[in-house]
Motif scaffolding. Sequence first.
Motif: not given
Ligand code: ZN
Length: 93
Positions: A5, A7-8, A56, A60
Amino acid sequence: MRINCPHCGVRGAEEFAYHGDATLRRPAADAAPEAWADYVYLRDNPAGRQRELWYHAAGCHAWLVMERDTRTHEIFSVTPARDVALAGGGDVA
Ligand SMILES: [Zn+2]
């Protein structure tokens, strides 16, 4: 399968929800009923590289466009769907 991901970081696929083909384009409001039927019901089932929409859900909550090989599950790219939309929905490196 492990998904990176943006973001994660790298997470297990069980945290994500698959939402189908990322290349579908909504027909115009006055399009023929056949175009709407194709958009709503007909899906390709390619063996190989395709662009997919993922969510997701256990992370997130971002919508992601993933380019993946359906035969090997090799992931070539994961891009926030927002970035793809802002780029016009075309290919994102
Ligand atoms: Zn994420």
